[in-house]
Enzyme design. Structure first.
Site, PDB file in Angstrom:
ATOM      1  CB  VAL A  59      -0.971   0.007   1.217  1.00  0.00           C
ATOM      2  CG1 VAL A  59      -1.976  -1.131   1.112  1.00  0.00           C
ATOM      3  CG2 VAL A  59      -0.210  -0.078   2.544  1.00  0.00           C
ATOM      4  CG  ASP A  60       5.105   0.672  -0.468  1.00  0.00           C
ATOM      5  OD1 ASP A  60       4.852   0.673  -1.689  1.00  0.00           O
ATOM      6  OD2 ASP A  60       5.843  -0.186   0.065  1.00  0.00           O
ATOM      7  CG  HIS A 108      -3.784  -5.885   0.123  1.00  0.00           C
ATOM      8  ND1 HIS A 108      -2.776  -6.615   0.717  1.00  0.00           N
ATOM      9  CD2 HIS A 108      -4.693  -6.792  -0.293  1.00  0.00           C
ATOM     10  CE1 HIS A 108      -3.072  -7.912   0.664  1.00  0.00           C
ATOM     11  NE2 HIS A 108      -4.225  -8.037   0.046  1.00  0.00           N
ATOM     12  CB  CYS A 155     -20.645  12.817   6.578  1.00  0.00           C
ATOM     13  SG  CYS A 155     -19.426  11.615   7.147  1.00  0.00           S
ATOM     14  N   GLY A 197       8.982 -11.362  -2.469  1.00  0.00           N
ATOM     15  CA  GLY A 197       8.901 -10.639  -1.198  1.00  0.00           C
ATOM     16  C   GLY A 197       7.572 -10.754  -0.484  1.00  0.00           C
ATOM     17  CG  ASN A 220      10.734 -14.558   0.707  1.00  0.00           C
ATOM     18  OD1 ASN A 220      11.447 -14.461   1.705  1.00  0.00           O
ATOM     19  ND2 ASN A 220       9.481 -14.149   0.685  1.00  0.00           N
ATOM     20  N   PRO A 221      14.255 -14.223   0.641  1.00  0.00           N
ATOM     21  CG  PRO A 221      14.735 -12.567   2.227  1.00  0.00           C
ATOM     22  CD  PRO A 221      13.887 -12.859   1.036  1.00  0.00           C
ATOM     23  CD  GLU A 222      13.375 -15.298   6.659  1.00  0.00           C
ATOM     24  OE1 GLU A 222      12.614 -16.008   7.334  1.00  0.00           O
ATOM     25  OE2 GLU A 222      14.308 -14.625   7.120  1.00  0.00           O
TER      26      GLU A 222
HETATM   27  P1  OAD Z   1       4.901 -10.171   5.117  1.00  0.00           P
HETATM   28  O1  OAD Z   1       5.437  -9.247   6.126  1.00  0.00           O
HETATM   29  O2  OAD Z   1       3.935 -11.201   5.541  1.00  0.00           O
HETATM   30  O3  OAD Z   1       6.087 -10.952   4.401  1.00  0.00           O
HETATM   31  C1  OAD Z   1       7.206 -10.273   3.909  1.00  0.00           C
HETATM   32  C2  OAD Z   1       8.063 -11.262   3.166  1.00  0.00           C
HETATM   33  O4  OAD Z   1       9.149 -10.549   2.606  1.00  0.00           O
HETATM   34  C3  OAD Z   1       8.661 -12.378   4.036  1.00  0.00           C
HETATM   35  O5  OAD Z   1       8.439 -13.627   3.405  1.00  0.00           O
HETATM   36  C4  OAD Z   1      10.161 -12.042   4.073  1.00  0.00           C
HETATM   37  O6  OAD Z   1      10.975 -13.218   4.098  1.00  0.00           O
HETATM   38  C5  OAD Z   1      10.310 -11.325   2.745  1.00  0.00           C
HETATM   39  N1  OAD Z   1      11.442 -10.407   2.664  1.00  0.00           N
HETATM   40  C6  OAD Z   1      12.035  -9.673   3.647  1.00  0.00           C
HETATM   41  N2  OAD Z   1      13.019  -8.900   3.131  1.00  0.00           N
HETATM   42  C7  OAD Z   1      13.040  -9.159   1.795  1.00  0.00           C
HETATM   43  C8  OAD Z   1      13.816  -8.679   0.708  1.00  0.00           C
HETATM   44  N3  OAD Z   1      14.774  -7.761   0.891  1.00  0.00           N
HETATM   45  N4  OAD Z   1      13.556  -9.171  -0.529  1.00  0.00           N
HETATM   46  C9  OAD Z   1      12.579 -10.099  -0.730  1.00  0.00           C
HETATM   47  N5  OAD Z   1      11.807 -10.574   0.254  1.00  0.00           N
HETATM   48  C10 OAD Z   1      12.037 -10.117   1.500  1.00  0.00           C
HETATM   49  O7  OAD Z   1       4.306  -9.260   3.931  1.00  0.00           O
HETATM   50  P2  OAD Z   1       3.249  -9.635   2.802  1.00  0.00           P
HETATM   51  O8  OAD Z   1       3.408 -11.023   2.323  1.00  0.00           O
HETATM   52  O9  OAD Z   1       3.294  -8.531   1.809  1.00  0.00           O
HETATM   53  O10 OAD Z   1      -2.118  -6.582   4.146  1.00  0.00           O
HETATM   54  O11 OAD Z   1       1.902  -9.513   3.618  1.00  0.00           O
HETATM   55  C11 OAD Z   1       0.678  -9.647   2.977  1.00  0.00           C
HETATM   56  C12 OAD Z   1      -0.323  -8.698   3.554  1.00  0.00           C
HETATM   57  O12 OAD Z   1      -0.406  -8.872   4.969  1.00  0.00           O
HETATM   58  C13 OAD Z   1       0.034  -7.250   3.411  1.00  0.00           C
HETATM   59  O13 OAD Z   1      -0.341  -6.703   2.153  1.00  0.00           O
HETATM   60  C14 OAD Z   1      -0.729  -6.587   4.491  1.00  0.00           C
HETATM   61  C15 OAD Z   1      -0.458  -7.572   5.614  1.00  0.00           C
HETATM   62  O14 OAD Z   1      -1.383  -7.568   6.588  1.00  0.00           O
HETATM   63  C16 OAD Z   1      -2.775  -5.420   4.161  1.00  0.00           C
HETATM   64  O15 OAD Z   1      -2.274  -4.349   4.431  1.00  0.00           O
HETATM   65  C17 OAD Z   1      -4.195  -5.567   3.787  1.00  0.00           C
END
Ligand code: OAD
Length: 254
Positions: free
Chosen positions: A105-106, A121, A157, A193, A219-221
């Site tokens: 959302v950034d 989102h 409103c 990511g 993904n690093p993990e």
């Molecule tokens: P998460 O915080 O769940 O996951 C972030 C992922 O990024 C993890 O798997 C990390 O291993 C990975 N990661 C970290 N650093 C990285 C890098 N430099 N390069 C690549 N990957 C990296 O975030 P999302 O999966 O985006 O929802 O979360 C999904 C949704 O949950 C978000 O959109 C948000 C949240 O609640 C809403 O805001 C509606």
């Protein structure tokens, strides 16, 4: 990075055809924007799931707005990183058939110049009337940092305004979800990511695979998606994507 799997993937990217990239918070990590899960995801010891709900907002709008105001300030001071730039470049290439579907959302993909972006989102930079009053548009832009009134009000409103983002338990914008599902009909699908824990976004990976796409995770993990993709590349988006870009198109994008 000269491993055969990287070379083959770069060749597939160069070959063109429909390519879809699903991105998550990890893509913005190198810009200094914390991810949601894991230690850096905690804000004053609240996990995102406890703040990003309509119930949390109704219970304590000031607290939830404080979290969003903190994130807006952080993102306003941040810049798109190499991962955003490579994806924007791919989306702009002549004859490209590249769609970026983001959970973020950034709006850093927008600031990097991405075209054909699907925002699943919502956006930190749009507000909506909490009461969905009849006179307010569904969402309106507000880029002010800091917001002059906290919590902000609906200009129509006078009730509370909310961030126009999708909270847990809420439906995704129907047009964005339809576009994202359509984008799963592709030749190559990259999930970059994301922890692949939040649906329906996470389900897009499996959908793409069912449609015959070659699916890749960066993904690093290890994540919930790692076992189900054709290729899981371990590494950071801002490192792996520029490497793939250089292998595919020859010139470093930085
Ligand atoms: P998460 O915080 O769940 O996951 C972030 C992922 O990024 C993890 O798997 C990390 O291993 C990975 N990661 C970290 N650093 C990285 C890098 N430099 N390069 C690549 N990957 C990296 O975030 P999302 O999966 O985006 O929802 O979360 C999904 C949704 O949950 C978000 O959109 C948000 C949240 O609640 C809403 O805001 C509606």
């Amino acid at each position: 990075m000269k491993e055969p799997q990287h070379e083959a993937l770069a060749a597939a990217i160069r070959a063109g055809g429909a390519i879809t990239v699903l991105t998550g918070a990890g893509v913005s990590a190198a810009s200094g924007v914390p991810t949601f899960r894991g230690q850096d995801g905690l804000w004053r010891s609240f996990p995102a799931e406890q703040l990003a709900t309509a119930e949390a907002f109704d219970q304590d709008p000031a607290l939830v707005w404080e979290w969003y105001a903190w994130r807006r300030a952080l993102v306003a001071a941040a810049q798109p990183n190499a991962a955003h730039r490579v994806l924007a470049d791919w989306s702009c290439r002549p004859d490209a058939d590249v769609r970026i579907v983001t959970q973020n959302v950034d709006d850093l993909h927008v600031r990097a110049g991405t075209v054909r972006l699907v925002r699943l989102h919502g956006s930190l930079w749009e507000l909506a009337c909490r009461n969905r009053c009849a006179t307010a548009p569904p969402t309106w832009p507000d880029l002010r940092v800091p917001l002059p009134v906290m919590p902000p009000r609906c200009p129509h409103c006078g009730g509370l305004a909310r961030p126009a983002v999708v909270w847990f338990g809420e439906s995704l914008p129907a047009d964005a979800l339809a576009d994202a599902i359509d984008a799963t009909r592709c030749r190559l699908f990259l999930a970059v990511g994301t922890s692949a824990l939040v649906h329906p976004a996470a389900g897009l990976i499996g959908m793409a695979r069912e449609h015959g796409a070659f699916t890749v995770e960066i993904n690093p993990e290890t994540t919930a998606a790692s076992g189900g993709v054709d290729l899981a590349l371990t590494g950071r988006a801002e490192v792996v994507l520029p490497q793939l870009d250089e292998l595919a198109f020859g010139l470093p994008s930085d």
